[in-house]
Design an enzyme around this catalytic site. Structure first.
Site, PDB file in Angstrom:
ATOM      1  N   HIS A   1     -59.543  42.126 -93.763  1.00  0.00           N
ATOM      2  CA  HIS A   1     -58.886  40.946 -94.331  1.00  0.00           C
ATOM      3  C   HIS A   1     -58.955  41.005 -95.849  1.00  0.00           C
ATOM      4  CE1 HIS A   1     -57.269  36.900 -94.350  1.00  0.00           C
ATOM      5  NE2 HIS A   1     -58.208  36.528 -95.200  1.00  0.00           N
TER       6      HIS A   1
ATOM      7  N   HIS B   1     -56.823  39.824 -99.653  1.00  0.00           N
ATOM      8  CA  HIS B   1     -55.725  39.330-100.490  1.00  0.00           C
ATOM      9  C   HIS B   1     -55.884  40.096-101.800  1.00  0.00           C
ATOM     10  CE1 HIS B   1     -55.393  36.011 -97.621  1.00  0.00           C
ATOM     11  NE2 HIS B   1     -56.668  35.776 -97.797  1.00  0.00           N
TER      12      HIS B   1
ATOM     13  N   ARG C   1     -53.223  24.586 -90.988  1.00  0.00           N
ATOM     14  CA  ARG C   1     -52.888  23.656 -92.081  1.00  0.00           C
ATOM     15  C   ARG C   1     -51.477  23.919 -92.580  1.00  0.00           C
ATOM     16  NH1 ARG C   1     -55.847  25.666 -96.285  1.00  0.00           N
ATOM     17  NH2 ARG C   1     -57.069  27.173 -95.102  1.00  0.00           N
TER      18      ARG C   1
ATOM     19  N   HIS D   1     -62.505  34.377 -90.494  1.00  0.00           N
ATOM     20  CA  HIS D   1     -63.612  33.474 -90.847  1.00  0.00           C
ATOM     21  C   HIS D   1     -64.277  32.905 -89.593  1.00  0.00           C
ATOM     22  CE1 HIS D   1     -62.607  33.923 -95.001  1.00  0.00           C
ATOM     23  NE2 HIS D   1     -61.412  33.368 -94.850  1.00  0.00           N
TER      24      HIS D   1
ATOM     25  N   ASP E   1     -61.655  39.945 -98.190  1.00  0.00           N
ATOM     26  CA  ASP E   1     -60.964  38.698 -98.458  1.00  0.00           C
ATOM     27  C   ASP E   1     -60.623  38.487 -99.932  1.00  0.00           C
ATOM     28  OD1 ASP E   1     -59.788  36.253 -98.127  1.00  0.00           O
ATOM     29  OD2 ASP E   1     -61.596  35.173 -97.544  1.00  0.00           O
TER      30      ASP E   1
HETATM   31 ZN   LIG Z   1     -58.055  34.941 -96.521  1.00  0.00          ZN
END
Ligand SMILES: [Zn+2]
Length: 440
Positions: free
Chosen positions: A56, A58, A207, A266, A317
């Site tokens: 994971h 970004h 969300r 997560h 992440d």
């Molecule tokens: Zn993330």
């Protein structure tokens, strides 16, 4: 063909001494343990690990490292700082940041990365002339850095979730959002896989994606990996409970999104029912320990998820740290702090989580292990550094850091030699990318 010998290597049945293997057309061949080096073989000194997966990422968050700590705050105030960076990126500056981050990953021992990609559109939220300009920048960055990539394209439709329902997008979030789920699916449909590139899909989070769009996302993902940020913060659980009367996990389960191809990223704040649902469906859980502590998220129930049937994976992440050994140790160390017990995961468990399981969750089931026919991705870790000297070979991962990675081979190609990436210094690449961004 290349032929190698290493004093120790992690094979599927554990850390073995005297391992010889060939690499033919990017795949392992002739893997043998308990042998002496043969004539003409390259000697890999140290401990050779299978390729390590960053489950994971970004990439652009690398631009935030060491810049977000002055004012304290929470996950949500950190997110404002992240949005400040996201607002300014364009395909060329995104390429520069991602290339630096991916080169740093490869030099740290990551051989595959799952890039959870949600920054799709221009600064006004309109599609670029190439609607996948940002995704193509990531593909180019990974290709230049030599790292295997799964581009996990995230659907993002709403600005958040309140008890009354989903919120409209704020200006920066319009960059993340497609017009609707069908437009997202069309855009993802035009992304092409390559030799070292595969495409996956993501629900950014419950969300950002209303329930009515979930089925279409699952259908678009099909056989490919499907990732979703899940219950990273208690506020997400509270809003989902208030609006849907369900937990985020239950909501995904209701819509058929859980399963062996799905990875919940997560999975920090879960109920017993959630843990059972994730385990029963063999949904993977990707822990990002260095991020979860940096963002004050909490400590997720890693051992309980594993016992329930969820394969575990690891990710960097937000890139506060890019070091597979820190993540792997973080998983175990957080468990120790919570339970007062050592050895919640065995050394073999941790290597498996970092390699084979991670590869599977990124849609590369033929990688992440050193066996005949598997993708020839491997990482050589020095056993003679100030950190690793004296460690048992099968416990080296508890002592090593990314700095101890000496050689990295991906698809048979040497990407890192003597601890240096073929593109040069990732730090210099990063500095140049931030300079470029500063001038933009
Ligand atoms: Zn993330």
């Amino acid at each position: 063909m290349s032929s190698y010998w290493t004093p120790y290597a992690w094979l599927p049945d554990g850390c073995q001494a005297g391992v010889s293997f060939d690499v033919e057309q990017g795949r392992f061949a002739q893997v043998r343990a308990g042998v002496a080096p043969g004539a003409g073989q390259e000697i890999l000194s140290g401990v050779t690990l299978p390729g390590l997966a960053n489950g994971h990422s970004h990439a652009f968050h690398r631009g935030l490292r060491g810049r977000t700590h002055a004012e304290g705050g929470t996950f949500w105030t950190w997110r404002e700082q992240m949005y400040g960076l996201a607002r300014r990126l364009e395909p060329d500056s995104y390429l520069g940041l991602a290339r630096a981050a991916f080169a740093e990953m490869a030099q740290a021992g990551y051989t595959a990365v799952g890039e959870f990609h949600y920054l799709h559109h221009d600064q006004e939220g309109r599609a670029y002339a190439d609607p996948n300009a940002m995704g193509h920048a990531l593909i180019q960055a990974a290709t230049e850095a030599g790292i295997r990539l799964t581009l996990i394209d995230a659907c993002y439709l709403a600005g958040g979730l309140a008890a009354t329902g989903h919120l409209s997008l704020d200006p920066v979030q319009t960059r993340f959002a497609d017009q609707d789920v069908d437009h997202w699916a069309d855009r993802v449909g035009s992304l092409k896989a390559g030799d070292q590139v595969r495409v996956g899909a993501a629900v950014h989070s419950v969300r950002a994606v209303p329930a009515k769009a979930l089925n279409k996302i699952a259908e678009t993902a099909g056989e490919r990996p499907l990732h979703v940020h899940l219950s990273e913060q208690p506020a997400e659980n509270a809003a989902t409970q208030a609006f849907y009367g369900r937990s985020p996990t239950e909501l995904l389960d209701d819509h058929g999104l859980l399963g062996p191809r799905t990875t919940a990223v997560h999975a920090t704040h879960l109920t017993d029912t959630d843990i059972k649902a994730l385990g029963n469906t063999q949904t993977s859980a990707c822990f990002c320990p260095t991020t979860e502590r940096d963002l004050a998220d909490g400590i997720g129930p890693a051992r309980r998820l594993a016992d329930s049937g969820s394969p575990l994976t690891l990710g960097s992440d937000q890139q506060a740290v890019i070091d597979p050994f820190e993540e792997l140790r973080g998983l175990e160390m957080h468990e120790r702090l919570v339970t007062g017990e050592r050895g919640r995961f065995t050394p073999s468990d941790l290597i498996m989580i970092a390699s084979e399981t991670g590869y599977r969750s990124l849609g590369w089931p033929e990688g992440g292990r050193i066996v005949n026919g598997a993708l020839a991705d491997f990482v050589v870790v020095r056993a003679d550094s100030v950190r690793t000297a004296g460690a048992h070979p099968d416990q080296l991962a508890y002592a090593a850091t990314a700095t101890d990675v000496d050689q990295v081979v991906i698809g048979g190609q040497v990407i890192v030699r003597d601890g240096r990436h073929r593109l040069g210094s990732p730090a210099e690449l990063l500095t140049a990318a931030l300079d470029q961004l500063g001038k933009a």
